[in-house]
Design a protein around this motif. Sequence first.
Motif, PDB file in Angstrom:
ATOM      1  N   ALA A  92       3.598  17.273   1.231  1.00  0.00           N
ATOM      2  CA  ALA A  92       4.191  16.739   0.010  1.00  0.00           C
ATOM      3  C   ALA A  92       4.424  15.255  -0.004  1.00  0.00           C
ATOM      4  O   ALA A  92       4.233  14.413  -0.993  1.00  0.00           O
ATOM      5  CB  ALA A  92       5.276  17.174  -0.513  1.00  0.00           C
ATOM      6  N   PHE A  93       5.266  14.890   1.093  1.00  0.00           N
ATOM      7  CA  PHE A  93       5.556  13.420   1.192  1.00  0.00           C
ATOM      8  C   PHE A  93       4.283  12.551   1.400  1.00  0.00           C
ATOM      9  O   PHE A  93       4.090  11.475   0.884  1.00  0.00           O
ATOM     10  CB  PHE A  93       6.584  13.290   2.377  1.00  0.00           C
ATOM     11  CG  PHE A  93       6.809  11.897   2.853  1.00  0.00           C
ATOM     12  CD1 PHE A  93       7.921  10.989   2.062  1.00  0.00           C
ATOM     13  CD2 PHE A  93       6.221  11.105   3.679  1.00  0.00           C
ATOM     14  CE1 PHE A  93       8.023   9.717   2.526  1.00  0.00           C
ATOM     15  CE2 PHE A  93       6.247  10.028   4.322  1.00  0.00           C
ATOM     16  CZ  PHE A  93       7.247   9.334   3.496  1.00  0.00           C
ATOM     17  N   LEU A  94       3.429  12.876   2.266  1.00  0.00           N
ATOM     18  CA  LEU A  94       2.307  12.103   2.651  1.00  0.00           C
ATOM     19  C   LEU A  94       1.140  11.985   1.195  1.00  0.00           C
ATOM     20  O   LEU A  94       0.284  11.066   1.139  1.00  0.00           O
ATOM     21  CB  LEU A  94       1.420  12.524   3.589  1.00  0.00           C
ATOM     22  CG  LEU A  94       2.246  12.538   5.024  1.00  0.00           C
ATOM     23  CD1 LEU A  94       1.269  12.946   6.157  1.00  0.00           C
ATOM     24  CD2 LEU A  94       2.393  11.075   5.375  1.00  0.00           C
ATOM     25  N   ASN A  95       1.447  12.744   0.439  1.00  0.00           N
ATOM     26  CA  ASN A  95       0.818  13.058  -0.973  1.00  0.00           C
ATOM     27  C   ASN A  95       1.460  12.112  -2.071  1.00  0.00           C
ATOM     28  O   ASN A  95       1.090  12.419  -3.543  1.00  0.00           O
ATOM     29  CB  ASN A  95       0.451  14.380  -1.290  1.00  0.00           C
ATOM     30  CG  ASN A  95      -0.947  14.762  -0.455  1.00  0.00           C
ATOM     31  OD1 ASN A  95      -2.056  14.484  -1.276  1.00  0.00           O
ATOM     32  ND2 ASN A  95      -0.774  15.851  -0.112  1.00  0.00           N
ATOM     33  N   MET A 154       0.784  -1.192   0.081  1.00  0.00           N
ATOM     34  CA  MET A 154      -0.006   0.109   0.226  1.00  0.00           C
ATOM     35  C   MET A 154       0.877   1.206   0.119  1.00  0.00           C
ATOM     36  O   MET A 154       1.958   1.484   0.702  1.00  0.00           O
ATOM     37  CB  MET A 154      -0.545   0.091   1.110  1.00  0.00           C
ATOM     38  CG  MET A 154      -1.837   0.986   1.326  1.00  0.00           C
ATOM     39  SD  MET A 154      -3.006   1.285   3.004  1.00  0.00           S
ATOM     40  CE  MET A 154      -3.587  -0.324   2.745  1.00  0.00           C
ATOM     41  N   SER A 155       0.773   2.111  -0.729  1.00  0.00           N
ATOM     42  CA  SER A 155       1.085   3.299  -0.802  1.00  0.00           C
ATOM     43  C   SER A 155       1.119   4.376   0.389  1.00  0.00           C
ATOM     44  O   SER A 155      -0.035   4.052   0.859  1.00  0.00           O
ATOM     45  CB  SER A 155       1.109   4.159  -2.142  1.00  0.00           C
ATOM     46  OG  SER A 155      -0.376   4.800  -2.096  1.00  0.00           O
ATOM     47  N   ILE A 156       1.949   5.250   0.644  1.00  0.00           N
ATOM     48  CA  ILE A 156       1.598   6.000   1.886  1.00  0.00           C
ATOM     49  C   ILE A 156       0.478   7.135   1.489  1.00  0.00           C
ATOM     50  O   ILE A 156      -0.357   7.349   2.514  1.00  0.00           O
ATOM     51  CB  ILE A 156       2.931   7.084   1.915  1.00  0.00           C
ATOM     52  CG1 ILE A 156       4.059   6.132   2.130  1.00  0.00           C
ATOM     53  CG2 ILE A 156       2.666   8.090   3.024  1.00  0.00           C
ATOM     54  CD1 ILE A 156       5.364   7.056   2.394  1.00  0.00           C
ATOM     55  N   GLU A 157       0.071   7.372   0.158  1.00  0.00           N
ATOM     56  CA  GLU A 157      -0.845   8.090   0.177  1.00  0.00           C
ATOM     57  C   GLU A 157      -2.206   7.339   0.467  1.00  0.00           C
ATOM     58  O   GLU A 157      -3.158   8.006   0.932  1.00  0.00           O
ATOM     59  CB  GLU A 157      -0.900   8.729  -1.446  1.00  0.00           C
ATOM     60  CG  GLU A 157      -2.154   9.465  -1.768  1.00  0.00           C
ATOM     61  CD  GLU A 157      -2.151   9.974  -3.195  1.00  0.00           C
ATOM     62  OE1 GLU A 157      -3.110  10.600  -3.602  1.00  0.00           O
ATOM     63  OE2 GLU A 157      -1.269   9.491  -3.994  1.00  0.00           O
ATOM     64  N   ALA A 158      -2.144   6.054  -0.218  1.00  0.00           N
ATOM     65  CA  ALA A 158      -3.458   5.346   0.142  1.00  0.00           C
ATOM     66  C   ALA A 158      -3.565   5.117   1.536  1.00  0.00           C
ATOM     67  O   ALA A 158      -4.782   4.996   2.011  1.00  0.00           O
ATOM     68  CB  ALA A 158      -3.339   4.110  -0.760  1.00  0.00           C
ATOM     69  N   GLN A 159      -2.542   4.919   2.284  1.00  0.00           N
ATOM     70  CA  GLN A 159      -2.626   4.549   3.679  1.00  0.00           C
ATOM     71  C   GLN A 159      -3.228   5.623   4.537  1.00  0.00           C
ATOM     72  O   GLN A 159      -4.083   5.534   5.232  1.00  0.00           O
ATOM     73  CB  GLN A 159      -1.240   4.155   4.229  1.00  0.00           C
ATOM     74  CG  GLN A 159      -1.340   3.878   5.720  1.00  0.00           C
ATOM     75  CD  GLN A 159       0.193   3.662   6.341  1.00  0.00           C
ATOM     76  OE1 GLN A 159       1.300   3.485   5.515  1.00  0.00           O
ATOM     77  NE2 GLN A 159       0.347   3.671   7.381  1.00  0.00           N
ATOM     78  N   ILE A 160      -2.670   6.790   3.980  1.00  0.00           N
ATOM     79  CA  ILE A 160      -3.401   8.268   4.794  1.00  0.00           C
ATOM     80  C   ILE A 160      -4.485   8.298   4.438  1.00  0.00           C
ATOM     81  O   ILE A 160      -5.579   8.696   5.506  1.00  0.00           O
ATOM     82  CB  ILE A 160      -2.416   9.302   4.422  1.00  0.00           C
ATOM     83  CG1 ILE A 160      -0.937   9.153   4.922  1.00  0.00           C
ATOM     84  CG2 ILE A 160      -3.138  10.555   5.198  1.00  0.00           C
ATOM     85  CD1 ILE A 160      -0.667   9.015   6.314  1.00  0.00           C
ATOM     86  N   ARG A 161      -5.122   7.945   3.215  1.00  0.00           N
ATOM     87  CA  ARG A 161      -6.597   8.109   2.865  1.00  0.00           C
ATOM     88  C   ARG A 161      -7.596   7.473   3.643  1.00  0.00           C
ATOM     89  O   ARG A 161      -8.594   7.743   4.035  1.00  0.00           O
ATOM     90  CB  ARG A 161      -6.727   8.061   1.317  1.00  0.00           C
ATOM     91  CG  ARG A 161      -7.893   8.641   0.659  1.00  0.00           C
ATOM     92  CD  ARG A 161      -7.978   8.210  -0.688  1.00  0.00           C
ATOM     93  NE  ARG A 161      -6.938   9.238  -1.493  1.00  0.00           N
ATOM     94  CZ  ARG A 161      -6.805  10.378  -1.697  1.00  0.00           C
ATOM     95  NH1 ARG A 161      -8.250  11.183  -1.450  1.00  0.00           N
ATOM     96  NH2 ARG A 161      -6.339  11.127  -2.321  1.00  0.00           N
ATOM     97  N   SER A 162      -7.025   5.915   3.763  1.00  0.00           N
ATOM     98  CA  SER A 162      -7.642   5.053   4.351  1.00  0.00           C
ATOM     99  C   SER A 162      -8.006   5.325   5.764  1.00  0.00           C
ATOM    100  O   SER A 162      -9.078   5.103   6.457  1.00  0.00           O
ATOM    101  CB  SER A 162      -7.277   3.728   4.152  1.00  0.00           C
ATOM    102  OG  SER A 162      -7.136   3.277   2.940  1.00  0.00           O
TER     103      SER A 162
END
Length: 526
Positions: free
Chosen positions: A266-269, A1-9
């Motif tokens: 930016a990193f989390l995106n 899972m990408s960081i972006e997907a993890q944060i979104r979830s």
Amino acid sequence: MSIEAQIRSMLKAMSEGIYEKEHILAMTLLSAIAGESVFLLGPPGTAKSLVARRLKLAFKDGNAFEYLMSRFSTPDEIFGPVSISLLKNEDKYERVVDGFLPTATVVFLDEIWKASPSIQNALLTAINERIFQNGRNTLSLPMKALIAASNELPAEDEGLEALWDRFLVRMVSNCIQTESTFYKMIHQKPNGDITMPIDLQITDELYEIWQKEIGKVTIPDDVCGAVTAIRKRLREETTKDGNKEMDYYVSDRRWKKCFHIMQTAAFLNGRKAIDLTDIPILFHCLWNTAEVIPTIIDIVAGSLTADLDKQMEKLQKEIDQAIKKKSQSVKNEEDTRSQPEQFLLVSYFYYSIRNFPQGKCLFYKADYNHVEVDKASEGILYRDEQKKAWVVHAIYTGAPFDYKIKNAQNVRKIKLQKCNGGIIIDKTPYAFERMMPLSMTSTSSDGVQGLFADDSFMEQSVADTALSTLQKDIIPGLARLQTLFAGSKHLFLSDNDKKIAKKYLDGCDKHIKELEVKIKNARQLL
């Protein structure tokens, strides 16, 4: 899972059953990962404490400490009571910190400004250095974020400035605004405890890895340019009458933290560099009083197109100077009065204005000699349905009254100024239709055609260069910005943040179109 997907979830799980607070949750999660503190301004009952309870779910084995401050709160209630047994048996002054702030992952302190000076001093150390001095021992705090709340801002001259400056992110938490959302909340059934899937939670090891990666996120020149524009505007605001210097003061420490939180965003995106879509985060980082929030939003949003606006301002000045120079030369040669005879007459009394954006437009011939080259004068623009055209009149003593104006619709006041070959309406030049092609216009006394006499070549070159710059640099520059924001799925920008950014991009687009008309019209006049 990408960081972006993890944060979104994670954000989806944290927001369950919470209405119109998703943006606050997102910003508190961003702040926690960036290691920054958050202040929530709002009345009681607006889910401020719930935000802190949900935030702890983001961290594995996370726990929260909450406390409602009062004037009588003591350090014991926040940092733990002094151990009587250690003091009695071993002569050690240490606190029992388990279950208090020094052992919490997320801390929520309500009515923060009522804290006593001794609590404030300990909080400053905890926020700045993430340590707590417990007797002779220095404890490293697991605290990821401190969330403070109040229904008021810190009072002046009470020594709260240092603590206030430590809260980088400042947000307003209001009651639910939308009626449909309000009734969703009313009809909502009580939820059980919200849980976060273990595979989504942030471990201490992952947190440390992310901190190293966040430090590698680059800061490009266009972002620095936007921040420079913000800093310039902030300095300008402090010099205006009625404004207090501290209302727009941003310390170097806060600027450093601002860049760090944008790097984190930016990193989390999923990006390796900050871009201009991260700039709206500063809406929530730069205000010091509630009264200046609209101004801060204007300053930050305006920085998105600051470079384009600067280029357009330069082009506009060059065009204005060229038109003024040309008109002045005509005035000096006393050709202004004879010039209108070159223009095509419509309905016996009007000159036809070329390229008017709203369609056919006529200028009253008798008014031309009452409009000056050197300064703008009052005029009126109205719609004449009989002529199926817009009509321009100058306003001056003795001006003939047009009975049609009395009942005309869409009447508005305008500013008029004379220029060579036409009229300037609200700073935009327009040429009059001529009785013969431009290349066959009047000849000066030395035999050189008026259009090309003196330095007309140079003046028209200014217009050509301006149009080229507009079409090759400025218009594509705005298009790139519009594409960047339209395609962005920024995790930490609310719909309102995006609407504000779009409003300012649309405003820049309108400015570009107006300037393009002005430059094209100027080319016909020079």
